[in-house]
Design a protein around this motif. Structure first.
Motif, PDB file in Angstrom:
ATOM      1  N   ILE B  53      55.548 107.403  33.571  1.00  0.00           N
ATOM      2  CA  ILE B  53      56.488 107.570  32.450  1.00  0.00           C
ATOM      3  C   ILE B  53      57.684 106.658  32.701  1.00  0.00           C
ATOM      4  O   ILE B  53      58.605 107.007  33.448  1.00  0.00           O
ATOM      5  CB  ILE B  53      56.953 109.050  32.319  1.00  0.00           C
ATOM      6  N   GLU B  58      59.853 107.232  28.143  1.00  0.00           N
ATOM      7  CA  GLU B  58      60.590 108.489  28.276  1.00  0.00           C
ATOM      8  C   GLU B  58      61.484 108.729  27.060  1.00  0.00           C
ATOM      9  O   GLU B  58      61.591 109.847  26.553  1.00  0.00           O
ATOM     10  CB  GLU B  58      61.426 108.450  29.564  1.00  0.00           C
ATOM     11  N   ILE B  61      59.328 109.790  24.204  1.00  0.00           N
ATOM     12  CA  ILE B  61      58.892 111.184  24.423  1.00  0.00           C
ATOM     13  C   ILE B  61      60.020 112.144  24.039  1.00  0.00           C
ATOM     14  O   ILE B  61      59.811 113.167  23.396  1.00  0.00           O
ATOM     15  CB  ILE B  61      58.460 111.389  25.898  1.00  0.00           C
ATOM     16  N   ASP B  68      62.799 115.665  28.205  1.00  0.00           N
ATOM     17  CA  ASP B  68      61.812 114.840  28.915  1.00  0.00           C
ATOM     18  C   ASP B  68      60.656 115.709  29.413  1.00  0.00           C
ATOM     19  O   ASP B  68      60.697 116.932  29.316  1.00  0.00           O
ATOM     20  CB  ASP B  68      62.462 114.017  30.035  1.00  0.00           C
ATOM     21  N   LEU B  69      59.651 115.046  29.954  1.00  0.00           N
ATOM     22  CA  LEU B  69      58.448 115.776  30.373  1.00  0.00           C
ATOM     23  C   LEU B  69      58.634 116.528  31.692  1.00  0.00           C
ATOM     24  O   LEU B  69      57.893 117.443  31.991  1.00  0.00           O
ATOM     25  CB  LEU B  69      57.275 114.802  30.535  1.00  0.00           C
ATOM     26  N   HIS B 141      57.259 108.385  14.894  1.00  0.00           N
ATOM     27  CA  HIS B 141      56.290 109.249  15.596  1.00  0.00           C
ATOM     28  C   HIS B 141      55.945 110.505  14.810  1.00  0.00           C
ATOM     29  O   HIS B 141      55.730 111.571  15.388  1.00  0.00           O
ATOM     30  CB  HIS B 141      56.802 109.623  16.985  1.00  0.00           C
ATOM     31  N   LEU B 166      52.724 113.775  20.596  1.00  0.00           N
ATOM     32  CA  LEU B 166      52.892 113.208  21.933  1.00  0.00           C
ATOM     33  C   LEU B 166      51.596 112.551  22.420  1.00  0.00           C
ATOM     34  O   LEU B 166      51.619 111.434  22.960  1.00  0.00           O
ATOM     35  CB  LEU B 166      53.331 114.311  22.903  1.00  0.00           C
ATOM     36  N   LEU B 170      51.139 108.683  23.507  1.00  0.00           N
ATOM     37  CA  LEU B 170      50.669 108.273  24.832  1.00  0.00           C
ATOM     38  C   LEU B 170      49.391 107.443  24.722  1.00  0.00           C
ATOM     39  O   LEU B 170      49.218 106.451  25.436  1.00  0.00           O
ATOM     40  CB  LEU B 170      50.442 109.511  25.716  1.00  0.00           C
TER      41      LEU B 170
END
Lengths: 228, 181
Positions: B53, B58, B61, B68-69, B141, B166, B170
């Motif tokens: 990432i 990031e 996302i 964030d993840l 997105h 998401l 990705l």
């Protein structure tokens, strides 16, 4: 009687309004920090904290949460199995899953059954060659974390990760952090609104207040009819 | 006891029992993530790949999830233009583990694997998840098709929708080779 009623009405109205807007007020995610309240609700971990030392960092399970020193890593954990340090990474094993951390405590990745983590992980250790070893339900596995290879072998000789006594000062801080996220404001307001905050007596107190409102309403209507 | 009174007692009791049993069935592991990956690749899954990432990813996302993840790299499984992802997002309080398969930039499958919340479990049903089939991404997105919500499950619906977006993001990142640039 009117003043007492008014005070109850104000209290119940304010707490009721707050409960009606739990989401915008974020009451579920705001936590009570007051020690008296936390003691009153007996907020504490269900079992003794378990600590492991790896690369000079303490990884401790307090209740269902795991901490890297004093930073919360994850929650919803049943059992922290062990922690080892290898190749400048720290590997935390729990509940059939693993967290790969940098030495600063950043989570590099999360590994679970989909990545091949052996089922029924009971222990994690390190060999003399600095290889990570997992003791699973069906045997020992030599783990290559980078290539996600898990090679089953007979009884691997390794130094298995063991719990250690967490320093008192750190443990006190961790318990403070844990307790500080244990009592949502919503629960306290809900208990105040229902009277449960004062135990069984509080429920009867709110019942009495409700009976008082009923009495005032009926007597008010009756007086209004009598005058007119 | 009189039949009339029996009915007044039994019906509410059955109602309560049905409610309790529905709730207890709602939470749990519907499918183990590894079983999902096996099923998606017909019992012969490719080895897991890793996606780092990076800062630019990031940020993207963050625009989808709003946070964030929490990891520096993610695993995914890829073969012949298809990628499979095991992703998590919190609905109200607890994470919903979701499997998403993307094929040539379009969603092939969304499946709820583990549901831990006390409400909103209706998102597990195909009447909801099938809506994502063949969805792609447009600007900002967003999905290029609308997803009908479920009353009483808004937060779960939002969480699953975010995960679908998401996975598409990705997948596109890998498809465009941006992970290697």
């Amino acid at each position: 009687m009117g003043i007492i009623s008014a005070l109850f009405v104000i209290f119940l109205t304010v707490t009721g309004l707050m409960l009606n807007h739990t989401e915008p007020l974020n009451l579920k995610k705001r936590f009570v920090q007051n020690i008296i309240f936390l003691d009153l609700y007996d907020i504490k971990p269900g079992k003794e904290p378990q600590g492991f030392l790896a690369a000079n960092h303490w990884i401790t399970q307090v209740g269902e949460r795991i901490y890297f020193d004093q930073k919360e890593l994850t929650e919803g954990v049943n059992k922290l199995v062990g922690v080892v340090a290898a190749d400048e990474k720290i590997i935390v094993a729990y509940d059939g899953q693993m967290l790969l951390l940098t030495q600063q405590g950043e989570v590099v990745e999360h590994l679970a059954g989909t990545e091949g983590v052996p089922a029924g992980m009971r222990a994690i250790g390190i060999t003399q060659n600095n290889d990570v070893v997992i003791r699973g339900a069906h045997g020992d596995y030599l783990a290559d974390i980078e290539s996600l290879q898990w090679k089953e072998e007979e009884q691997i000789d390794a130094e298995w990760s063991k719990t250690r006594t967490v320093p008192k000062a750190l443990l006190a801080n961790l318990l403070y952090l844990y307790r500080g996220k244990g009592l949502p404001l919503e629960r306290v307001i809900l208990d105040m609104h229902s009277g449960r905050f004062l135990g069984g007596f509080g429920i009867y107190l709110v019942d009495a207040a409700a009976a008082l409102f009923l009495l005032l309403s009926l007597s008010g209507v009756w007086m209004w009819f009598k005058r007119s | 006891m009189n039949m009339k009174y029996n009915r007044w007692i039994c019906i509410p009791l059955l109602w309560i029992a049905a409610g309790i049993s529905t709730n207890s069935l709602a939470k749990g592991v519907y499918q183990e993530p590894q079983e999902f990956i096996h099923e998606v690749f017909a019992g012969n899954p490719p080895p897991a790949s890793r996606l780092w990432i990076r800062k630019d990813l990031e940020q993207e996302i963050n625009t989808i999830l709003g946070h964030d993840l929490g990891v520096l790299r993610l695993h995914y499984w890829a073969r012949d233009g298809r990628t499979a992802w095991i992703l998590e997002e919190i609905g109200k309080e607890r994470p919903i583990t979701t499997g998403v398969v993307v094929n040539q930039g379009r969603i092939e499958l969304v499946r709820i694997l583990i549901f831990r919340e006390s409400r909103g479990w209706e998102v597990r049903y195909p009447f909801f998840t099938d809506q994502f089939n063949d969805a792609g991404l447009v600007s900002e997105h967003k999905l290029d098709k609308s997803i009908d919500g479920i009353s009483g499950a808004t937060l779960s619906v939002n969480a699953v929708t975010k995960l679908a977006r998401l996975a598409l993001l990705l997948h596109g990142y890998i498809e465009n080779g941006e992970d290697k640039s």
